[in-house]
Scaffold this active site. Sequence first.
Site, PDB file in Angstrom:
ATOM      1  N   TYR A   1       0.808  -1.222   0.000  1.00  0.00           N
ATOM      2  CA  TYR A   1       0.000   0.000   0.000  1.00  0.00           C
ATOM      3  C   TYR A   1       0.844   1.276   0.000  1.00  0.00           C
ATOM      4  CZ  TYR A   1      -4.595  -2.144   0.959  1.00  0.00           C
ATOM      5  OH  TYR A   1      -5.769  -2.835   0.877  1.00  0.00           O
TER       6      TYR A   1
ATOM      7  N   LYS B   1       4.725 -14.422   1.579  1.00  0.00           N
ATOM      8  CA  LYS B   1       4.946 -15.154   0.328  1.00  0.00           C
ATOM      9  C   LYS B   1       6.455 -15.107   0.062  1.00  0.00           C
ATOM     10  CE  LYS B   1       3.195 -17.372  -3.199  1.00  0.00           C
ATOM     11  NZ  LYS B   1       2.550 -18.689  -3.095  1.00  0.00           N
TER      12      LYS B   1
ATOM     13  N   ASP C   1      -0.784 -18.409   0.606  1.00  0.00           N
ATOM     14  CA  ASP C   1      -1.788 -19.275  -0.013  1.00  0.00           C
ATOM     15  C   ASP C   1      -2.189 -20.411   0.930  1.00  0.00           C
ATOM     16  OD1 ASP C   1       0.803 -20.221  -0.327  1.00  0.00           O
ATOM     17  OD2 ASP C   1       0.558 -20.859  -2.412  1.00  0.00           O
TER      18      ASP C   1
ATOM     19  N   ASP D   1      -5.156  -7.118   4.523  1.00  0.00           N
ATOM     20  CA  ASP D   1      -6.440  -6.659   4.002  1.00  0.00           C
ATOM     21  C   ASP D   1      -7.257  -7.852   3.511  1.00  0.00           C
ATOM     22  OD1 ASP D   1      -8.379  -4.768   3.130  1.00  0.00           O
ATOM     23  OD2 ASP D   1      -7.640  -5.008   1.083  1.00  0.00           O
TER      24      ASP D   1
ATOM     25  N   ASP E   1     -10.637 -10.080   5.556  1.00  0.00           N
ATOM     26  CA  ASP E   1     -11.980 -10.285   4.997  1.00  0.00           C
ATOM     27  C   ASP E   1     -12.308 -11.772   4.935  1.00  0.00           C
ATOM     28  OD1 ASP E   1     -12.258  -7.521   4.624  1.00  0.00           O
ATOM     29  OD2 ASP E   1     -13.252  -7.773   2.684  1.00  0.00           O
TER      30      ASP E   1
END
Length: 359
Positions: A140, A194, A226, A250, A254
């Site tokens: 971001y 990752k 993942d 983020d 969710d």
Amino acid sequence: MGRHRIALIRGDGIGPELMDAALRVLDAASEVGGVELEYVEVDAGADTYRRTGAGCSSADVERLRHEVDATLKGPVGLPDMRLPDGTEAGLLGGILRTGLDTYANVRPVLLLPGVTSCLSGRKAGDIDYVIVRENTEGLYASRGKGVGNEWAVADTLLATREGTLRVARKAFEIAAGRDGAPGDGVRRVTCVDKSNVLRSHALFRRLVTEVAEDWPGIEVEYLYADAAAQALVLRPEHFDVLVMENFLGDVLSDLGGATVGGISLCPSGNVGAGAAYFEPIHGSAPSLAGRGVANPVGQLLAAAMMLDHLGEHTAAVAVRSAVSAALADGTARIEQDGSARGGADTVADAVVTALRAGR
Ligand code: IPM
Ligand code: MN
């Protein structure tokens, strides 16, 4: 009696109705907890951007930084309000998170009583973990740079040593204050990254390892993002505290929200060394505004997180217990689509009643 100055950002869309509900519950909790809250309104959000050309004036950011003890914020953003480059004009991510240097975005994911998980066989408390999202760097950090019409070499991921160390420390501090994961009771910090592909994430992982050495009583583990997405669905009870880069936080918060009845139930705290602000993790849902369906639970639990941050634990516990009690006895009811039966006001009635009854 604890006295605190609180800034209120009512937000866009359903924000104002959620904030009305939160203020009613805060009033009741303040009585119970012997707390006195003084409010100052701050004009910020997408509608503010429309009227003034700025999501929040720099003078107001300064007030949030220096003149209040904490900020309670509703969701912001309107679909037709975008910056010239097409990105979010609620702007508060960029302005508030970076401007106030709230480097940790603390996102509890908790299955509450009376709420049905989309994962089978889980009851209240079986899912209970905290995502600590790095909040000022990561993918971001370079908003809006390096994008053409047909190409984008953009959005470079920023990971600094100090930025990563401080959010990692926050994750371990939070783990030290919890009982451990619901499944096995082990205090555990899971670093999600990752690092098999991204060098920046490899640095993030290495720095989390450094911090872990200072916390021998807390298990540290590493999961690729993942695999973490899969594990949060298949065995959420394993998780206690997770720490990760901004963008991953983020997305996975969710995902976590979806497993506990929807993101409308999920609060968050943006916490730095100085300022802190508290908000639900969901958006402003303008199409639902004024229709009597808005679910204020994420906003109410954000208010409880704020009370904890202020050291007002009695009042914070009163809010959380009352929300749980109202959901458990069905006086507050969340539908399958995440909306609240009767809307924010009805939920506030039920929670205030439970709170005053000491439940
Ligand atoms: C959140 C939101 C924001 C984010 C948006 C509105 C910019 O999705 O708080 O999770 O991506 O951080
Ligand atoms: Mn989000």
